[in-house]
Write a protein that holds these residues in place. Sequence first.
Motif, PDB file in Angstrom:
ATOM      1  N   THR A  88       0.850  -1.198   0.000  1.00 17.43           N
ATOM      2  CA  THR A  88       0.000   0.000   0.000  1.00 17.43           C
ATOM      3  C   THR A  88       0.876   1.235   0.000  1.00 17.43           C
ATOM      4  O   THR A  88       1.768   1.366   0.849  1.00 17.43           O
ATOM      5  CB  THR A  88      -0.918   0.026   1.234  1.00 17.43           C
ATOM      6  OG1 THR A  88      -1.805  -1.102   1.195  1.00 17.43           O
ATOM      7  CG2 THR A  88      -1.748   1.311   1.271  1.00 17.43           C
ATOM      8  N   PRO A 112      -6.369   5.973   2.738  1.00 19.89           N
ATOM      9  CA  PRO A 112      -6.333   4.507   2.678  1.00 19.89           C
ATOM     10  C   PRO A 112      -6.527   4.021   1.248  1.00 19.89           C
ATOM     11  O   PRO A 112      -7.016   4.750   0.387  1.00 19.89           O
ATOM     12  CB  PRO A 112      -7.517   4.102   3.563  1.00 19.89           C
ATOM     13  CG  PRO A 112      -8.462   5.267   3.499  1.00 19.89           C
ATOM     14  CD  PRO A 112      -7.591   6.487   3.389  1.00 19.89           C
ATOM     15  N   ALA A 113      -6.129   2.785   1.010  1.00 19.35           N
ATOM     16  CA  ALA A 113      -6.263   2.178  -0.316  1.00 19.35           C
ATOM     17  C   ALA A 113      -7.339   1.097  -0.248  1.00 19.35           C
ATOM     18  O   ALA A 113      -7.139   0.062   0.393  1.00 19.35           O
ATOM     19  CB  ALA A 113      -4.930   1.581  -0.763  1.00 19.35           C
ATOM     20  N   PRO A 114      -8.489   1.291  -0.879  1.00 20.57           N
ATOM     21  CA  PRO A 114      -9.571   0.306  -0.807  1.00 20.57           C
ATOM     22  C   PRO A 114      -9.128  -1.078  -1.292  1.00 20.57           C
ATOM     23  O   PRO A 114      -8.335  -1.197  -2.221  1.00 20.57           O
ATOM     24  CB  PRO A 114     -10.648   0.894  -1.735  1.00 20.57           C
ATOM     25  CG  PRO A 114     -10.339   2.352  -1.811  1.00 20.57           C
ATOM     26  CD  PRO A 114      -8.849   2.465  -1.702  1.00 20.57           C
ATOM     27  N   ALA A 163      -7.850  -6.667   5.191  1.00 26.54           N
ATOM     28  CA  ALA A 163      -7.950  -5.255   4.833  1.00 26.54           C
ATOM     29  C   ALA A 163      -7.888  -4.385   6.081  1.00 26.54           C
ATOM     30  O   ALA A 163      -7.174  -3.374   6.119  1.00 26.54           O
ATOM     31  CB  ALA A 163      -9.243  -4.995   4.055  1.00 26.54           C
ATOM     32  N   SER A 218      -4.540  -4.086   7.587  1.00 23.73           N
ATOM     33  CA  SER A 218      -3.663  -3.203   6.807  1.00 23.73           C
ATOM     34  C   SER A 218      -4.128  -1.752   6.846  1.00 23.73           C
ATOM     35  O   SER A 218      -3.587  -0.900   6.138  1.00 23.73           O
ATOM     36  CB  SER A 218      -3.604  -3.678   5.351  1.00 23.73           C
ATOM     37  OG  SER A 218      -4.835  -3.468   4.685  1.00 23.73           O
ATOM     38  N   ASN A 225      -6.907  -0.509   5.802  1.00 25.69           N
ATOM     39  CA  ASN A 225      -7.610  -0.133   4.579  1.00 25.69           C
ATOM     40  C   ASN A 225      -9.061  -0.606   4.634  1.00 25.69           C
ATOM     41  O   ASN A 225      -9.348  -1.656   5.219  1.00 25.69           O
ATOM     42  CB  ASN A 225      -6.931  -0.762   3.360  1.00 25.69           C
ATOM     43  CG  ASN A 225      -5.560  -0.170   3.092  1.00 25.69           C
ATOM     44  OD1 ASN A 225      -5.393   1.034   3.086  1.00 25.69           O
ATOM     45  ND2 ASN A 225      -4.564  -1.038   2.889  1.00 25.69           N
ATOM     46  N   TYR A 245     -12.389  -2.399   3.145  1.00 23.25           N
ATOM     47  CA  TYR A 245     -12.650  -3.432   2.150  1.00 23.25           C
ATOM     48  C   TYR A 245     -13.881  -3.072   1.322  1.00 23.25           C
ATOM     49  O   TYR A 245     -14.766  -2.332   1.763  1.00 23.25           O
ATOM     50  CB  TYR A 245     -12.789  -4.811   2.785  1.00 23.25           C
ATOM     51  CG  TYR A 245     -13.903  -5.005   3.795  1.00 23.25           C
ATOM     52  CD1 TYR A 245     -15.188  -5.359   3.389  1.00 23.25           C
ATOM     53  CD2 TYR A 245     -13.659  -4.883   5.170  1.00 23.25           C
ATOM     54  CE1 TYR A 245     -16.206  -5.581   4.307  1.00 23.25           C
ATOM     55  CE2 TYR A 245     -14.669  -5.096   6.098  1.00 23.25           C
ATOM     56  CZ  TYR A 245     -15.940  -5.445   5.667  1.00 23.25           C
ATOM     57  OH  TYR A 245     -16.942  -5.659   6.581  1.00 23.25           O
ATOM     58  N   GLY A 250      -5.767   1.338  -4.924  1.00 26.21           N
ATOM     59  CA  GLY A 250      -6.095   0.225  -4.055  1.00 26.21           C
ATOM     60  C   GLY A 250      -5.698  -1.133  -4.578  1.00 26.21           C
ATOM     61  O   GLY A 250      -4.796  -1.285  -5.406  1.00 26.21           O
ATOM     62  N   THR A 276       0.621  -0.437  11.809  1.00 21.86           N
ATOM     63  CA  THR A 276      -0.448  -0.040  10.888  1.00 21.86           C
ATOM     64  C   THR A 276      -1.759   0.160  11.627  1.00 21.86           C
ATOM     65  O   THR A 276      -2.471   1.153  11.411  1.00 21.86           O
ATOM     66  CB  THR A 276      -0.619  -1.103   9.787  1.00 21.86           C
ATOM     67  OG1 THR A 276       0.633  -1.286   9.111  1.00 21.86           O
ATOM     68  CG2 THR A 276      -1.658  -0.675   8.772  1.00 21.86           C
ATOM     69  N   ASP A 308     -12.410   6.192  10.836  1.00 24.79           N
ATOM     70  CA  ASP A 308     -11.928   5.766   9.523  1.00 24.79           C
ATOM     71  C   ASP A 308     -12.917   4.763   8.925  1.00 24.79           C
ATOM     72  O   ASP A 308     -13.599   4.037   9.660  1.00 24.79           O
ATOM     73  CB  ASP A 308     -10.551   5.094   9.652  1.00 24.79           C
ATOM     74  CG  ASP A 308      -9.430   6.089   9.868  1.00 24.79           C
ATOM     75  OD1 ASP A 308      -9.644   7.287   9.606  1.00 24.79           O
ATOM     76  OD2 ASP A 308      -8.336   5.671  10.307  1.00 24.79           O
TER      77      ASP A 308
END
Length: 345
Positions: A55, A61-63, A81, A84, A86, A88, A111, A153, A161
């Motif tokens: 990532t 965040p990265a979906p 997810a 990390s 992120n 989902y 993502g 993380t 979030d």
Amino acid sequence: MEEIMTHLNSAVKLLDRAAEKFNDKIAISDEWSEISFSELQRKGKAVGTALAKTTPQGYMPAPVMVYLKKSISCLVCFMGAMYSANPYVPTAYDMPANRIQKIVDSLQGRGHIITDAQGMETLKTMNIPESMSIHIYEEIVETETDGELIEKTLNSVIDTDPIYIMFTSGSTGAPKGVTVPHRGVIDYAIWVAKTFNINENSILGNQAPFYFDNSIFDIYSCLLTGAKMVIIPETLFMFPVKLPEFVRDNDITTIFWVPTVMINVANSGVLSEIELPKLKNVVFCGEVMPNTQLNIWRKASRNAHTQTFTVRQKFRTYVLIILSTDLSRTVIHFRLVRLARICVL
């Protein structure tokens, strides 16, 4: 319990608590396999490690789009997810390819996508930006866990979030992504467990697709309480006569199904032939439930403490309506869910 939960910054910490408390107890089963809380945690952290390492660093965040058949593997990826940091994005094979493409487009090239060999063949026919990382589930789940990276993380997450991005059906055009925060899911799980008396002895019969927000009821009350979640084979919903038999044979205590399924079961007449002694909660929402079919379920659910259903304004407001199982009278109680507000239009 509620005081402890207010300090959680991520819903995946519900899994950490469950793995510590219940360890090898079966958390989830599907038609192919089953998995314990500790194994779900282990595999989730393996996936989370791989995602965190790939990532891009930064605030956004990265979906993580999960494109797999409905199974335990999907839930492992959801946990990964979260580990990390992120959100989902649940999708499934039964979604039309053009809808999947529109969801990919909505993510704007950012993502990850987790799929398997079957899903990969479909993705090859689509326009997937090179900037999106594609992971094969069977490979990513074997990643060696980096505990230090996972801890670092997770510490970056705050409870507002997004935990997931749920896409609408796209009936008015392009599917629209709705983000839901960790805090909303944690509070909802607490309410579900308290309202329906879900505990480690409960068995939840999951019907809702994971890309439908009703599935949150099953997934997170399982993680919160140590209840077992049974993913009911999708083919059974095409044969309503077999569904009560499955519920009985798997000792399922709580179901949260859409009225369409419940109407089909009621109309089949099977509820007059099969006893459901372990069923305690019958929960439904999203559509009109005709009184005729409702009374069939009420009669069949006499062992339940209450016959219940929810009326929900998606992602925001939850109102519980409780009906007595005494068919000689109808007693209705309205109860607003904690930490929610209602707006009557």
